[in-house]
Design a protein around this motif. Structure first.
Motif, mmCIF file in Angstrom:
data_model
loop_
_atom_site.group_PDB
_atom_site.id
_atom_site.type_symbol
_atom_site.label_atom_id
_atom_site.label_comp_id
_atom_site.label_asym_id
_atom_site.label_seq_id
_atom_site.Cartn_x
_atom_site.Cartn_y
_atom_site.Cartn_z
ATOM 1 N N ILE A 71 -1.357 -8.001 -5.749
ATOM 2 C CA ILE A 71 -0.374 -7.087 -5.147
ATOM 3 C C ILE A 71 1.025 -7.629 -5.438
ATOM 4 N N THR A 97 3.985 -6.149 -4.452
ATOM 5 C CA THR A 97 4.987 -5.655 -3.495
ATOM 6 C C THR A 97 5.876 -6.802 -3.000
ATOM 7 N N ASN A 98 7.160 -6.551 -2.930
ATOM 8 C CA ASN A 98 8.118 -7.542 -2.450
ATOM 9 C C ASN A 98 8.047 -7.650 -0.927
ATOM 10 N N ALA A 125 3.619 0.374 -1.613
ATOM 11 C CA ALA A 125 5.071 0.264 -1.419
ATOM 12 C C ALA A 125 5.720 -0.633 -2.457
ATOM 13 N N ASN A 126 7.032 -0.459 -2.618
ATOM 14 C CA ASN A 126 7.829 -1.403 -3.414
ATOM 15 C C ASN A 126 8.226 -2.606 -2.570
ATOM 16 N N ASN A 127 8.515 -2.329 -1.289
ATOM 17 C CA ASN A 127 8.924 -3.387 -0.362
ATOM 18 C C ASN A 127 8.130 -3.287 0.934
ATOM 19 N N PHE A 128 7.704 -4.442 1.424
ATOM 20 C CA PHE A 128 6.956 -4.549 2.674
ATOM 21 C C PHE A 128 7.760 -5.414 3.634
ATOM 22 N N VAL A 175 0.418 -1.536 1.966
ATOM 23 C CA VAL A 175 1.446 -2.418 1.412
ATOM 24 C C VAL A 175 1.417 -2.390 -0.119
ATOM 25 N N ASN A 176 0.255 -2.158 -0.696
ATOM 26 C CA ASN A 176 0.150 -2.066 -2.152
ATOM 27 C C ASN A 176 0.848 -0.814 -2.685
ATOM 28 N N ARG A 185 9.955 2.915 -2.172
ATOM 29 C CA ARG A 185 8.934 3.146 -1.140
ATOM 30 C C ARG A 185 8.867 1.924 -0.229
#
Length: 232
Positions: free
Chosen positions: A131, A133-134, A23-26, A20-21, A2
């Motif tokens: 959070i 997320t990367n 997702a896997n990547n931001f 952003v939380n 995501r």
């Protein structure tokens, strides 16, 4: 995987952090043009029961410059003015003593490149909110920078191997689910659910900076707020 791709905003509202939380990547979209009168260097706080803008002053900002080509004014008064407004607005908030030292560290950060400054502020708040997320920087992705709008987003999705792209609800007029589906990517828009929390004794004022959420809620209380959304 995501993926979220967004311009970096200055202490954005809760819905941004929900996105952003989720997702896997931001991807911090730092190599697109600065938007005048947007949210890249300003936001709203609660002051005297109402929403009031606070702004980080920039040096010759222009919509003809990219975000990573834009710089913060290098005078101490600039950052001190932001900190004074936040301090005066939330001095009596229940979590002021926990949150203000973090805000002070973020705002006082000595970096003057706007993109790098905002990247630091995301990393600090990610850590505070838990959070995981990367974070990826758009300008560091080897991509076709001649592409624009949806085509550029699709290019980034392809390079990073995204299977689902999540965007703000306002992006419904910008992106086509059909076009994304043709590339094997599910497109969803995040819609924040109605919520409220105590803001002193005032009537609740919504969509303020994440600073407001942090000042009136513990870390434990913020965690479920990050999940109060629907994907449409």
């Amino acid at each position: 995987m995501r993926l979220v791709i967004m311009q970096p905003y200055f202490f954005p509202y809760l819905g941004y952090w929900q996105m952003v939380n989720a997702a896997n990547n931001f991807v911090i979209y730092d190599d697109v043009n600065y938007i005048k009168n947007g949210w890249i260097n300003r936001n709203n706080l609660l002051s005297n029961g109402e929403a009031h803008l606070f702004t980080l002053a920039l040096d010759k900002a222009s919509p003809f410059k990219k975000i990573n080509e834009t710089f913060i004014k290098q005078d101490a008064e600039n950052r001190n003015k932001v900190l004074s407004f936040i301090r005066n607005s939330y001095l009596k908030a229940p979590y002021f003593k926990d949150v203000f030292p973090l805000i002070e560290e973020i705002v006082s950060y000595s970096e003057n490149n706007l993109a790098l400054y905002l990247e630091n502020h995301f990393r600090k708040i990610f850590n505070y909110l838990g959070i995981t997320t990367n974070i990826i920087i758009s300008s560091k992705i080897d991509k076709n920078n001649e592409l624009r709008a949806q085509d550029k987003v699709l290019e980034i999705c392809r390079i990073l191997g995204a299977k689902q792209y999540i965007n703000a609800i306002g992006g419904q007029d910008l992106y086509s689910k059909e076009d994304f589906a043709k590339k094997g990517i599910a497109l969803n828009f995040i819609k924040m659910r109605q919520h409220s929390y105590s803001q002193f004794k005032n009537e609740f004022v919504s969509n303020l900076s994440i600073i407001d959420v942090m000042m009136f809620n513990s870390k434990e209380e913020i965690k479920p707020l990050l999940e109060e959304y629907d994907l449409v």
